[in-house]
Design a protein around this motif. Structure first.
Motif, mmCIF file in Angstrom:
data_model
loop_
_atom_site.group_PDB
_atom_site.id
_atom_site.type_symbol
_atom_site.label_atom_id
_atom_site.label_comp_id
_atom_site.label_asym_id
_atom_site.label_seq_id
_atom_site.Cartn_x
_atom_site.Cartn_y
_atom_site.Cartn_z
ATOM 1 N N LEU A 104 0.828 -1.202 0.000
ATOM 2 C CA LEU A 104 0.000 0.000 0.000
ATOM 3 C C LEU A 104 0.865 1.256 0.000
ATOM 4 C CD1 LEU A 104 -2.903 0.982 0.031
ATOM 5 C CD2 LEU A 104 -2.867 0.886 2.531
ATOM 6 N N THR A 105 1.990 1.196 0.706
ATOM 7 C CA THR A 105 2.917 2.335 0.718
ATOM 8 C C THR A 105 3.449 2.618 -0.683
ATOM 9 O OG1 THR A 105 3.588 1.942 3.007
ATOM 10 C CG2 THR A 105 5.132 3.170 1.621
ATOM 11 N N ALA A 106 3.874 1.556 -1.377
ATOM 12 C CA ALA A 106 4.417 1.730 -2.728
ATOM 13 C C ALA A 106 3.367 2.292 -3.686
ATOM 14 C CB ALA A 106 4.951 0.396 -3.240
ATOM 15 N N LEU A 107 2.153 1.760 -3.639
ATOM 16 C CA LEU A 107 1.095 2.242 -4.523
ATOM 17 C C LEU A 107 0.740 3.699 -4.236
ATOM 18 C CD1 LEU A 107 -1.289 -0.874 -4.526
ATOM 19 C CD2 LEU A 107 0.162 -0.074 -6.408
ATOM 20 N N THR A 108 0.706 4.055 -2.942
ATOM 21 C CA THR A 108 0.375 5.428 -2.569
ATOM 22 C C THR A 108 1.473 6.388 -3.014
ATOM 23 O OG1 THR A 108 -0.814 4.578 -0.632
ATOM 24 C CG2 THR A 108 -0.294 6.927 -0.656
ATOM 25 N N ALA A 109 2.731 5.966 -2.874
ATOM 26 C CA ALA A 109 3.845 6.819 -3.300
ATOM 27 C C ALA A 109 3.811 7.059 -4.805
ATOM 28 C CB ALA A 109 5.173 6.178 -2.884
ATOM 29 N N LEU A 110 3.479 6.021 -5.567
ATOM 30 C CA LEU A 110 3.434 6.166 -7.022
ATOM 31 C C LEU A 110 2.323 7.121 -7.474
ATOM 32 C CD1 LEU A 110 4.026 2.454 -8.092
ATOM 33 C CD2 LEU A 110 5.599 4.368 -8.408
ATOM 34 N N LYS A 111 1.275 7.221 -6.667
ATOM 35 C CA LYS A 111 0.137 8.078 -7.023
ATOM 36 C C LYS A 111 0.142 9.393 -6.242
ATOM 37 C CE LYS A 111 -2.800 4.050 -8.018
ATOM 38 N NZ LYS A 111 -4.050 3.328 -7.640
ATOM 39 N N ALA A 112 1.288 9.778 -5.707
ATOM 40 C CA ALA A 112 1.346 10.936 -4.814
ATOM 41 C C ALA A 112 1.071 12.259 -5.515
ATOM 42 C CB ALA A 112 2.714 10.988 -4.122
ATOM 43 N N ARG A 113 1.115 12.269 -6.844
ATOM 44 C CA ARG A 113 0.851 13.513 -7.565
ATOM 45 C C ARG A 113 -0.582 14.024 -7.294
ATOM 46 N NH1 ARG A 113 3.753 15.260 -11.866
ATOM 47 N NH2 ARG A 113 4.551 13.144 -12.240
ATOM 48 N N ARG A 114 -1.476 13.129 -6.908
ATOM 49 C CA ARG A 114 -2.865 13.532 -6.664
ATOM 50 C C ARG A 114 -3.011 14.434 -5.446
ATOM 51 N NH1 ARG A 114 -5.484 8.998 -3.192
ATOM 52 N NH2 ARG A 114 -3.709 7.681 -2.660
ATOM 53 N N PHE A 115 -1.937 14.545 -4.634
ATOM 54 C CA PHE A 115 -1.999 15.397 -3.451
ATOM 55 C C PHE A 115 -1.572 16.840 -3.745
ATOM 56 C CE2 PHE A 115 -0.481 11.195 -1.526
ATOM 57 C CZ PHE A 115 -1.772 10.719 -1.392
ATOM 58 N N LYS A 116 -1.284 17.142 -5.006
ATOM 59 C CA LYS A 116 -0.659 18.424 -5.342
ATOM 60 C C LYS A 116 -1.467 19.626 -4.862
ATOM 61 C CE LYS A 116 1.491 20.937 -9.158
ATOM 62 N NZ LYS A 116 1.913 20.896 -10.583
ATOM 63 N N ALA A 117 -2.753 19.645 -5.140
ATOM 64 C CA ALA A 117 -3.561 20.796 -4.734
ATOM 65 C C ALA A 117 -3.660 20.897 -3.220
ATOM 66 C CB ALA A 117 -4.951 20.689 -5.347
ATOM 67 N N LEU A 118 -3.718 19.747 -2.559
ATOM 68 C CA LEU A 118 -3.891 19.726 -1.105
ATOM 69 C C LEU A 118 -2.666 20.249 -0.368
ATOM 70 C CD1 LEU A 118 -5.820 18.749 1.190
ATOM 71 C CD2 LEU A 118 -4.546 16.605 1.151
ATOM 72 N N ILE A 119 -1.471 19.898 -0.833
ATOM 73 C CA ILE A 119 -0.256 20.259 -0.090
ATOM 74 C C ILE A 119 0.489 21.430 -0.722
ATOM 75 C CG2 ILE A 119 -0.025 17.890 0.733
ATOM 76 C CD1 ILE A 119 2.239 17.465 -1.220
ATOM 77 N N ALA A 120 -0.104 22.029 -1.736
ATOM 78 C CA ALA A 120 0.547 23.172 -2.383
ATOM 79 C C ALA A 120 0.835 24.269 -1.362
ATOM 80 C CB ALA A 120 -0.356 23.724 -3.488
ATOM 81 N N GLY A 121 2.025 24.813 -1.423
ATOM 82 C CA GLY A 121 2.411 25.888 -0.513
ATOM 83 C C GLY A 121 2.978 25.430 0.811
ATOM 84 N N ALA A 122 3.052 24.139 1.055
ATOM 85 C CA ALA A 122 3.601 23.652 2.320
ATOM 86 C C ALA A 122 5.101 23.965 2.407
ATOM 87 C CB ALA A 122 3.377 22.147 2.457
ATOM 88 N N GLU A 123 5.516 24.514 3.525
ATOM 89 C CA GLU A 123 6.931 24.799 3.756
ATOM 90 C C GLU A 123 7.669 23.594 4.314
ATOM 91 O OE1 GLU A 123 7.779 28.555 5.794
ATOM 92 O OE2 GLU A 123 5.657 29.042 5.549
ATOM 93 N N VAL A 124 6.907 22.720 4.991
ATOM 94 C CA VAL A 124 7.490 21.526 5.599
ATOM 95 C C VAL A 124 6.619 20.324 5.261
ATOM 96 C CG1 VAL A 124 8.040 20.360 7.779
ATOM 97 C CG2 VAL A 124 8.548 22.796 7.512
ATOM 98 N N VAL A 125 7.256 19.232 4.866
ATOM 99 C CA VAL A 125 6.586 17.948 4.699
ATOM 100 C C VAL A 125 7.160 17.027 5.770
ATOM 101 C CG1 VAL A 125 6.222 15.965 3.194
ATOM 102 C CG2 VAL A 125 6.205 18.267 2.229
#
Length: 395
Positions: A66-87
């Motif tokens: 599940l970790t690998a699949l989620t990492a491969l699809k991480a681009r879908r989080f772009k709008a949600l985490i846009a502007g974050a200074e820290v991950v």
């Protein structure tokens, strides 16, 4: 400061506590994570959450997939985490996802790795163990800050095994698992039960050690005149043959279920001692950690019982309070020989500790968030330098 927080379990109370700390320090978190329960919270401490899927205790293969699949699809989080200074990522599986999200979403945010447990697989010289260490080391080199809850994680694992301070130069921040107390005046510790047998031992928090349960139920069954055991928290049922049946079969042992932070004064005020011994990963993580219950018991008056030779025992020795046993088999003899006078002396040692040894306040939260903004210097003389240069703060 906008912060994207990737967590291993949205239902973990420790995640909620960290979010309270981040918000009190001035961060604006958005939370993305797996969940170990069927129903994931839509918001956590007022923060929006994204449920990445259901995971299960002890099913490492499923979590890895599940970790690998989620990492491969991480681009879908772009709008949600846009502007974050820290991950910020809590545990290794989330670090892989967080780093992928930072890369695929084009963020220039700082990457922070919270390593709060070291799984036994990470020290095994197997194909899986070597592979996982290699992944962690590569991600650690890409991280701007490593957060640990115990100095032994650095001294016993990250330095000698992962080369921290040698070919890995990630700065380190020690954030202990202290009780978070914000706003209103801190709750006072309640008076303990009357001194004398049966002595009450509380075992609180993440209940996951089969050997601890065997030790406590065996002693309570043999010596009901000497000891009572009160268990509260969230049992990892996969670690026990039959937790509920074992407790039910022992009259002097009770299980009170899960609790909230507001219950801590009552729970620790109801016992003489706190069981702060863990054998789940004996010689490894269990020997290195500084558990939540160490700070909770200190703050609210339960005298912690730990083993000598592990980090919890060394902490008690350094601070001058608590009970340190050479072996768990010594518990019966200790309690049998305990007098009201000796118990009063143990209570006095605990009462002499400063509150800051066990609890964190708003100033600690602000220092944490400021450090996340500015990760600081490399490892250097970690644990030996002053607070301002070692990265050691209360939390």
């Amino acid at each position: 400061m906008k912060l994207a927080y990737f967590v291993h379990d949205l239902s973990d109370p420790a995640v909620a506590r960290r979010l309270r700390m981040l918000k009190a320090g001035g961060a604006d978190p958005v939370v993305l994570g797996f969940c170990r329960t069927d129903a994931a919270p839509e918001r956590l401490e007022g923060c929006p959450t994204v449920n990445l899927g259901r995971t299960y205790d002890a099913r490492l293969g499923h979590r890895a997939k599940l970790t690998a699949l989620t990492a491969l699809k991480a681009r879908r989080f772009k709008a949600l985490i846009a502007g974050a200074e820290v991950v910020m990522a809590r545990q290794l599986e989330m670090l892989a996802i967080a780093d992928a999200a930072r890369l695929l979403c084009g963020l220039k945010a700082r990457l922070v790795y919270e390593a709060l447990d070291i799984h036994r697989m990470m020290v095994q010289d197997t194909v899986k163990g070597l592979a996982m260490r290699g992944i962690e080391k590569a991600l650690l080199k890409r991280s701007d800050l490593l957060v640990v809850s115990s100095p032994a994680f650095v001294d016993a694992y990250f330095k000698p095994i992962q080369g921290l301070g040698d070919d890995v130069h990630t700065p380190v921040l020690l954030v202990e698992n202290k009780v978070l107390e914000l706003g209103a005046a801190p709750s006072a510790a309640l008076p303990p039960p009357p001194p004398g047998p049966p002595w009450r031992i509380g075992w609180m928090g993440a209940i996951r050690c089969r050997r601890s349960l065997d030790i406590l139920t065996d002693l309570a069954a043999r010596r009901p005149d000497l000891v009572e055991v009160r268990i509260h928290g969230r049992p990892a049922y996969v670690e026990f043959e039959d937790f509920d049946a074992q407790v039910a079969a022992t009259p002097k042992v009770t299980f009170g279920g899960a609790y909230t932070a507001a219950d801590l004064p009552r729970l620790y005020g109801d016992v003489h001692f706190c069981w702060a011994i863990d054998f789940m990963e004996e010689g490894l993580n269990s020997s290195w950690l500084l558990p939540n219950r160490l700070y909770e018991s200190g703050r609210f008056g339960g005298i912690p019982i730990a083993l000598e030779g592990v980090q919890t025992g060394r902490y008690l020795a350094e601070h001058g309070f608590g009970v340190r046993l050479e072996a768990p088999e010594d518990l019966e003899a200790f309690l049998a020989g305990l007098t009201p006078g000796r118990f009063a002396a143990l209570r006095a040692e605990l009462a002499a500790q400063p509150q800051s040894a066990f609890s964190a306040d708003e100033s600690d939260c602000r220092r944490l968030v400021e450090r996340l903004k500015k990760p600081g210097e490399p490892l250097g003389s970690y644990g030996q330098a002053s607070e301002s240069t070692s990265g050691k703060i209360a939390a």
